[in-house]
Write an enzyme that holds these catalytic residues in place. Structure first.
Site, PDB file in Angstrom:
ATOM      1  N   LYS A  53     -16.427  40.277  25.050  1.00  0.00           N
ATOM      2  CA  LYS A  53     -16.145  41.295  24.038  1.00  0.00           C
ATOM      3  C   LYS A  53     -14.649  41.474  23.909  1.00  0.00           C
ATOM      4  O   LYS A  53     -13.950  41.714  24.913  1.00  0.00           O
ATOM      5  CB  LYS A  53     -16.750  42.628  24.488  1.00  0.00           C
ATOM      6  CG  LYS A  53     -18.223  42.694  24.253  1.00  0.00           C
ATOM      7  CD  LYS A  53     -18.453  42.918  22.789  1.00  0.00           C
ATOM      8  CE  LYS A  53     -19.896  42.807  22.446  1.00  0.00           C
ATOM      9  NZ  LYS A  53     -20.101  42.737  21.010  1.00  0.00           N
ATOM     10  N   GLU A  91     -17.367  35.397  17.116  1.00  0.00           N
ATOM     11  CA  GLU A  91     -18.187  36.186  16.189  1.00  0.00           C
ATOM     12  C   GLU A  91     -17.289  37.179  15.466  1.00  0.00           C
ATOM     13  O   GLU A  91     -16.600  37.975  16.114  1.00  0.00           O
ATOM     14  CB  GLU A  91     -19.239  37.003  16.963  1.00  0.00           C
ATOM     15  CG  GLU A  91     -20.278  36.185  17.666  1.00  0.00           C
ATOM     16  CD  GLU A  91     -21.224  37.044  18.512  1.00  0.00           C
ATOM     17  OE1 GLU A  91     -21.495  38.203  18.163  1.00  0.00           O
ATOM     18  OE2 GLU A  91     -21.692  36.535  19.542  1.00  0.00           O
ATOM     19  N   LYS A 117     -30.005  38.970  15.640  1.00  0.00           N
ATOM     20  CA  LYS A 117     -30.458  40.174  16.347  1.00  0.00           C
ATOM     21  C   LYS A 117     -31.683  40.635  15.574  1.00  0.00           C
ATOM     22  O   LYS A 117     -31.586  41.395  14.596  1.00  0.00           O
ATOM     23  CB  LYS A 117     -29.377  41.240  16.314  1.00  0.00           C
ATOM     24  CG  LYS A 117     -28.138  40.879  17.131  1.00  0.00           C
ATOM     25  CD  LYS A 117     -27.383  42.139  17.489  1.00  0.00           C
ATOM     26  CE  LYS A 117     -26.283  41.838  18.473  1.00  0.00           C
ATOM     27  NZ  LYS A 117     -25.195  41.076  17.877  1.00  0.00           N
TER      28      LYS A 117
END
Ligand SMILES: O=C(O)CCC(=O)C1=CC=C[C@@H](O)[C@@H]1C(=O)O
Ligand SMILES: [Mg+2]
Length: 337
Positions: free
Chosen positions: A143, A197, A242
């Site tokens: 992240k 991403e 997702k």
């Protein structure tokens, strides 16, 4: 997978509420959560068998709230038969749960063994510690974009210094401006990025940056836009699916077909669901892996204090208790009859 299966009227449906506290609060697009909340739908079919599904919109990511999703599923259950051809525009979390019921998606124990790419998040010190504790795997998801770009550059470089074979999947959750992303790429070894991403909120800026720095992109939030139609670009490498944020199996199958056509890899990724939701995602991942190159991003149970569905912690359940048994210990918030 088949579409539009119509099922006879169910015997009984129930909704159970769950709450799973996080070990430490997690920030989702600026919203700090101390616990994950959702509902479990249990439907008993005409043969007396039980099917389960989870509805748990993720604050910050889902447009619908849990209250709205719960009201919508109750409205659907009040007007049987259940089918996926409903006229109402379903919320993604509800559409996905409904399709899990209609397609009898099992609660499989697969997710306990499914190999997930480890997710690293937190401050620099804790990320490096997590990586060492995992014995320095060659692939991780990191992240970024939640602290200063300078700190992210330091983290990326420190992490890559720990393993010469490391390939990093970065995820910025659209949090950077073009200039911030540009600064990041200019100061790291971009060859160590497997893909990134959504660096910024603009797809055309992301393509522009990817071409400039020769990095590969993965699409995540972009796929959650209802109207999005895929147009191939050579810098796209992966689709992050997702399911609970995308919605219907029809839409998910569209992305699986797209990935097959353009030789993209697919990550079936969690939205911090309970073990029940994760187990169904692992099942779907194993089905779709017959068609496309799948990896799993289901490494999120570790963020919960305890991953057992249980209203009162004194009920002596442990993670060997089958998940469908755990559900019975939750608070029932609605029943059809
Ligand atoms: O994809 C994974 O490896 C795990 C799930 C994950 O990273 C996420 C789930 C939900 C919201 C975000 O925090 C994040 C993501 O954006 O991919
Ligand atoms: Mg992402």
């Amino acid at each position: 997978m088949q579409q539009g299966i119509n099922k006879p009227i169910f015997q009984q449906a129930k909704l159970f509420r769950y709450q799973l506290p996080f070990k430490i609060p997690i920030v989702f697009k600026g919203i700090k959560l101390t616990a994950r909340e959702g509902v479990i739908l249990q439907v008993q079919n005409d043969k007396g068998e039980f099917n389960f599904a989870e509805i748990a919109p993720l604050p910050g990511f889902s447009k619908e709230t849990l209250q709205q999703a719960t009201a919508q599923i109750i409205a659907l259950l009040n007007t049987p038969p259940l089918n996926s051809q409903s006229d109402i525009l379903l919320y993604p979390s509800v559409a996905f749960a409904l399709d899990c019921i209609l397609h009898n998606i099992p609660i499989s124990e697969l997710f306990k063994t499914a190999e997930s790419i480890p997710l690293l998040q937190g401050d620099n010190h804790s990320v490096l510690k997590q990586y060492l504790q995992l014995n320095k795997p060659n692939s991780v998801k990191l992240k970024i974009g939640r602290q200063s770009v300078a700190k992210d550059i330091t983290l990326f470089s420190a992490l890559s210094a720990l393993n010469n074979n490391l390939l990093i999947r970065c995820d910025a959750n659209q949090s950077w401006t073009f200039a911030q992303a540009d600064l990041f790429f200019a100061n790291i070894n971009t060859q160590l990025i497997d893909y990134i991403e959504e660096p910024t909120a603009s797809l055309s800026d992301n393509i522009n940056l990817a071409e400039r720095y020769e990095v590969q992109l993965a699409l995540d939030e972009t796929l959650q836009q209802k109207q999005f139609q895929y147009q191939h670009h050579r810098c796209f490498k992966a689709l992050i699916l997702k399911p609970t944020l995308i919605g219907s199996f029809e839409r998910l199958n569209y992305f699986i077909k797209t990935a097959k056509k353009f030789h993209l890899s697919v990550s079936i990724s969690s939205s911090f669901e309970s073990p029940l939701g994760l187990s169904q995602l692992a099942f779907l991942a194993s089905q779709w892996s017959k068609e496309v190159d799948i990896s799993c991003g289901l490494d999120t149970l570790k963020f919960f204090e305890s991953a057992i569905l249980n209203k009162n912690s004194d009920k002596k359940l442990d993670n060997k208790t089958p998940i469908n048994q755990q559900v019975k210990h939750l608070e029932c918030l609605w029943t059809s009859n």
